[in-house]
Design a protein around this motif. Structure first.
Motif, PDB file in Angstrom:
ATOM      1  N   LYS A  72       7.086  -8.970 -11.122  1.00  0.00           N
ATOM      2  CA  LYS A  72       7.672  -7.686 -10.722  1.00  0.00           C
ATOM      3  C   LYS A  72       6.866  -6.503 -11.259  1.00  0.00           C
ATOM      4  CE  LYS A  72      12.464  -9.271 -10.269  1.00  0.00           C
ATOM      5  NZ  LYS A  72      13.861  -9.062 -10.678  1.00  0.00           N
ATOM      6  N   PRO A  73       5.751  -6.195 -10.646  1.00  0.00           N
ATOM      7  CA  PRO A  73       4.948  -5.051 -11.095  1.00  0.00           C
ATOM      8  C   PRO A  73       5.723  -3.738 -10.964  1.00  0.00           C
ATOM      9  CG  PRO A  73       4.142  -5.906  -9.009  1.00  0.00           C
ATOM     10  CD  PRO A  73       5.142  -6.887  -9.507  1.00  0.00           C
ATOM     11  N   LEU A  74       5.447  -2.830 -11.875  1.00  0.00           N
ATOM     12  CA  LEU A  74       6.140  -1.543 -11.893  1.00  0.00           C
ATOM     13  C   LEU A  74       5.686  -0.671 -10.726  1.00  0.00           C
ATOM     14  CD1 LEU A  74       7.898   0.646 -13.321  1.00  0.00           C
ATOM     15  CD2 LEU A  74       5.835   1.284 -14.599  1.00  0.00           C
ATOM     16  N   ALA A  75       6.639  -0.219  -9.942  1.00  0.00           N
ATOM     17  CA  ALA A  75       6.381   0.754  -8.887  1.00  0.00           C
ATOM     18  C   ALA A  75       7.085   2.053  -9.257  1.00  0.00           C
ATOM     19  CB  ALA A  75       6.878   0.246  -7.546  1.00  0.00           C
ATOM     20  N   ILE A  76       6.368   3.148  -9.193  1.00  0.00           N
ATOM     21  CA  ILE A  76       6.875   4.449  -9.624  1.00  0.00           C
ATOM     22  C   ILE A  76       7.429   5.214  -8.424  1.00  0.00           C
ATOM     23  CG2 ILE A  76       6.201   6.664 -10.631  1.00  0.00           C
ATOM     24  CD1 ILE A  76       6.227   4.319 -12.592  1.00  0.00           C
ATOM     25  N   LEU A 129       1.539  -2.422 -15.148  1.00  0.00           N
ATOM     26  CA  LEU A 129       2.711  -2.710 -15.977  1.00  0.00           C
ATOM     27  C   LEU A 129       3.680  -3.576 -15.174  1.00  0.00           C
ATOM     28  CD1 LEU A 129       3.235   0.838 -17.508  1.00  0.00           C
ATOM     29  CD2 LEU A 129       2.297  -1.170 -18.658  1.00  0.00           C
ATOM     30  N   HIS A 130       4.260  -4.543 -15.826  1.00  0.00           N
ATOM     31  CA  HIS A 130       5.176  -5.470 -15.177  1.00  0.00           C
ATOM     32  C   HIS A 130       6.485  -5.524 -15.956  1.00  0.00           C
ATOM     33  CE1 HIS A 130       1.229  -6.655 -13.732  1.00  0.00           C
ATOM     34  NE2 HIS A 130       1.781  -7.401 -12.791  1.00  0.00           N
ATOM     35  N   PHE A 131       7.541  -5.838 -15.224  1.00  0.00           N
ATOM     36  CA  PHE A 131       8.849  -5.963 -15.867  1.00  0.00           C
ATOM     37  C   PHE A 131       8.835  -7.128 -16.857  1.00  0.00           C
ATOM     38  CE2 PHE A 131      13.156  -7.941 -15.755  1.00  0.00           C
ATOM     39  CZ  PHE A 131      13.807  -6.959 -16.485  1.00  0.00           C
ATOM     40  N   SER A 152       0.824  -1.214   0.000  1.00  0.00           N
ATOM     41  CA  SER A 152       0.000   0.000   0.000  1.00  0.00           C
ATOM     42  C   SER A 152       0.853   1.257   0.000  1.00  0.00           C
ATOM     43  CB  SER A 152      -0.909   0.011   1.232  1.00  0.00           C
ATOM     44  OG  SER A 152      -1.754  -1.104   1.233  1.00  0.00           O
ATOM     45  N   ALA A 153       2.123   1.114   0.310  1.00  0.00           N
ATOM     46  CA  ALA A 153       3.027   2.261   0.259  1.00  0.00           C
ATOM     47  C   ALA A 153       3.564   2.499  -1.142  1.00  0.00           C
ATOM     48  CB  ALA A 153       4.195   2.046   1.220  1.00  0.00           C
ATOM     49  N   SER A 154       3.319   1.562  -2.050  1.00  0.00           N
ATOM     50  CA  SER A 154       3.812   1.715  -3.425  1.00  0.00           C
ATOM     51  C   SER A 154       2.962   2.732  -4.181  1.00  0.00           C
ATOM     52  CB  SER A 154       3.770   0.379  -4.168  1.00  0.00           C
ATOM     53  OG  SER A 154       4.569  -0.589  -3.532  1.00  0.00           O
ATOM     54  N   VAL A 155       3.557   3.246  -5.241  1.00  0.00           N
ATOM     55  CA  VAL A 155       2.845   4.139  -6.159  1.00  0.00           C
ATOM     56  C   VAL A 155       3.047   3.583  -7.550  1.00  0.00           C
ATOM     57  CG1 VAL A 155       2.726   6.475  -7.121  1.00  0.00           C
ATOM     58  CG2 VAL A 155       3.267   6.141  -4.698  1.00  0.00           C
ATOM     59  N   THR A 156       2.049   3.628  -8.355  1.00  0.00           N
ATOM     60  CA  THR A 156       2.229   3.158  -9.717  1.00  0.00           C
ATOM     61  C   THR A 156       1.271   3.892 -10.650  1.00  0.00           C
ATOM     62  OG1 THR A 156       2.487   1.173 -11.078  1.00  0.00           O
ATOM     63  CG2 THR A 156       0.546   1.268  -9.644  1.00  0.00           C
ATOM     64  N   ILE A 159      -0.037   6.286 -28.288  1.00  0.00           N
ATOM     65  CA  ILE A 159      -0.545   7.023 -27.135  1.00  0.00           C
ATOM     66  C   ILE A 159      -0.729   6.026 -25.991  1.00  0.00           C
ATOM     67  CG2 ILE A 159      -2.333   8.553 -26.266  1.00  0.00           C
ATOM     68  CD1 ILE A 159      -0.790   9.667 -28.699  1.00  0.00           C
ATOM     69  N   LEU A 160      -0.086   6.307 -24.890  1.00  0.00           N
ATOM     70  CA  LEU A 160      -0.196   5.463 -23.703  1.00  0.00           C
ATOM     71  C   LEU A 160      -1.006   6.220 -22.654  1.00  0.00           C
ATOM     72  CD1 LEU A 160       0.629   3.062 -21.867  1.00  0.00           C
ATOM     73  CD2 LEU A 160       2.748   4.298 -21.373  1.00  0.00           C
ATOM     74  N   VAL A 161      -2.123   5.649 -22.255  1.00  0.00           N
ATOM     75  CA  VAL A 161      -2.989   6.285 -21.256  1.00  0.00           C
ATOM     76  C   VAL A 161      -2.792   5.556 -19.924  1.00  0.00           C
ATOM     77  CG1 VAL A 161      -5.345   6.926 -20.639  1.00  0.00           C
ATOM     78  CG2 VAL A 161      -4.663   6.863 -23.050  1.00  0.00           C
ATOM     79  N   LEU A 162      -2.337   6.311 -18.943  1.00  0.00           N
ATOM     80  CA  LEU A 162      -2.097   5.770 -17.610  1.00  0.00           C
ATOM     81  C   LEU A 162      -2.980   6.499 -16.602  1.00  0.00           C
ATOM     82  CD1 LEU A 162       1.822   5.818 -17.733  1.00  0.00           C
ATOM     83  CD2 LEU A 162       0.368   3.823 -18.127  1.00  0.00           C
ATOM     84  N   MET A 163      -3.277   5.827 -15.518  1.00  0.00           N
ATOM     85  CA  MET A 163      -4.029   6.496 -14.447  1.00  0.00           C
ATOM     86  C   MET A 163      -3.598   5.950 -13.103  1.00  0.00           C
ATOM     87  SD  MET A 163      -7.384   4.919 -13.268  1.00  0.00           S
ATOM     88  CE  MET A 163      -7.387   3.247 -12.680  1.00  0.00           C
ATOM     89  N   LYS A 164      -3.907   6.712 -12.083  1.00  0.00           N
ATOM     90  CA  LYS A 164      -3.645   6.209 -10.735  1.00  0.00           C
ATOM     91  C   LYS A 164      -4.738   6.696  -9.795  1.00  0.00           C
ATOM     92  CE  LYS A 164      -0.461   9.878  -9.264  1.00  0.00           C
ATOM     93  NZ  LYS A 164       0.885  10.173  -8.733  1.00  0.00           N
TER      94      LYS A 164
END
Lengths: 93, 307
Positions: B133-137, B23-25, A18-22, A88-93
């Motif tokens: 290995k999921p991508l972590a930003i 996204l994954h490695f 839960s501390a990760s960001v993606t 075009i790459l569409v990302l969201m968080k």
């Protein structure tokens, strides 16, 4: 951790929590040179959106390689105005 | 969502969702497959191709920054048969090359083992797989490149006759926009697609007067002619980013340069050509313009997580 999500690998190392960001991928599509596109993704509602573009071919030396303009309005991603084919790459968080 | 899986992180942002694809490695290459172009002039120019096979979807590339030079992804090309070319540009003269990492939705990977968590989308395909290995930003933002790659372009030292001069000193980029980005890992990797472009050119002229007769009080008496030379030196720039211990710069990389000349006698056209320093046949895309400087974004991850 007292609450949240924690994923560990087989050696017990935390790999994602839960501390990760993606940024999650919503869509990846191509737009033709001088073309346009408009796509709606309901999952974008209320989310932060990041749209990236990469030109498929190297910029020509015989003309301007104008990038597409990408606008996000609500849940709709619109792409227009570019002179070159692009992904075009569409990302969201 | 009415069904499926949604995990939010501590900031209430989406971490995992069955409605999207994490996204994954996928793969990593430690050196380029092909060196497209190398020059140590104009601030240094490198163009490398990294070829990846067994990639069945559009990948998202990241690159490491082993030197404090400007880097960018300049092209992503589908070569067919699940093969992709990633073109990386860099300024500087170092022999070090970046590592390139590919990320993609989990359906492009080959997970192994029985330990972990998989989230499936409504269509039955996986949207998250902890085994891959999921991508972590760790960071990211938009940057704007300065309008001018240099503050001035001097014609000093440029020879007008047939483009003989190496114009590196005239066109080497010096300008950048600076950003402070704290809290990044010791081995950051960046996904930055170069969109910003600029062209600058400097035109120099020379002439020679020949008199077959004699000079009388500053005037030629008899047959005479004047030769005119014009050389147009130019450079084509693309936007890059430079990382140095928490300081990020958005600046420029010269990716092409050249020179065109013309030669006339009085008004008679005698010749046209390009200098030996022209790498593109002498063509330039447009004159003294900067384009695509808005909406240049990058994202950062920790490369050590995927080594």
């Amino acid at each position: 951790m007292a609450f949240g999500l924690e994923l560990r690998d087989s050696s017990n190392t935390v790999t994602f929590s839960s501390a990760s960001v993606t940024w999650n991928q919503v869509a990846f599509f191509s737009v033709a040179a001088n073309g346009s596109a408009s796509n709606t993704y309901s999952v974008l509602s209320g989310r932060t959106v990041l749209a990236l573009q990469v030109q498929i071919n190297a910029p020509p030396l015989t003309r301007k390689a104008i990038a597409h303009t990408i606008t996000v309005s609500g849940t709709t991603v619109s792409v227009t105005g570019g002179s070159e084919a692009a992904y075009i790459l569409v990302l969201m968080k | 969502m009415s069904f499926g899986f949604l995990a939010l992180n501590n900031n209430n942002d989406v971490l995992i969702s069955s409605d999207t694809k994490n996204l994954h490695f996928l793969q990593k290459r430690t050196s380029p497959t092909t060196v497209s172009f190398t020059s140590n002039d104009y601030g240094g120019m490198r163009r490398w191709i990294y070829t990846f096979s067994n990639v069945n979807t559009v990948p998202v590339p990241f690159f490491s920054v082993p030197t404090a030079d400007y880097y960018a992804i300049s092209r992503v090309e589908d070569k067919g048969s699940n093969t992709w070319d990633i073109e990386i540009i860099r300024s500087g003269t170092s022999t070090s090359t970046p590592e390139v990492y590919l990320f993609a939705p989990p359906t492009a990977g080959s997970p192994s083992g029985n330990h972990g968590m998989v989230v499936f989308s409504a269509d039955g395909s996986s949207s998250f797989d902890s085994r891959l290995k999921p991508l972590a930003i760790t960071g990211g933002q938009s940057v704007s490149h300065p309008t001018n790659p240099r503050t001035s372009y001097s014609s000093s030292g440029l020879n007008a006759q047939y483009c003989p001069t190496n114009a590196s000193g005239t066109f080497t980029p010096t300008e950048y926009s600076s950003y402070t980005i704290n809290g990044q890992p010791s081995k950051p990797i960046f996904s930055f697609f170069s969109l910003a472009q600029a062209e600058r050119e400097v035109t120099v002229q020379d002439s020679l007067f020949e008199c077959d007769g004699f000079n009388a009080y500053g005037a030629c008496v008899g047959a005479s002619r004047t030769y005119y030379w014009t050389s147009k030196y130019w450079a084509f720039y693309r936007g890059g980013i430079r990382w140095n211990n928490g300081n990020l710069r958005a600046g420029w990389v010269v990716v092409e340069k050249g020179c065109n000349w013309t030669y006339l006698k009085d008004s008679e056209f005698l010749g046209i050509g390009t200098g030996g320093d022209s790498g593109s046949g002498g063509n330039w895309p447009y004159s003294n313009e900067t384009i695509n400087t808005t909406a240049n974004s990058f994202i950062i991850a920790n490369g050590a997580n995927y080594d």
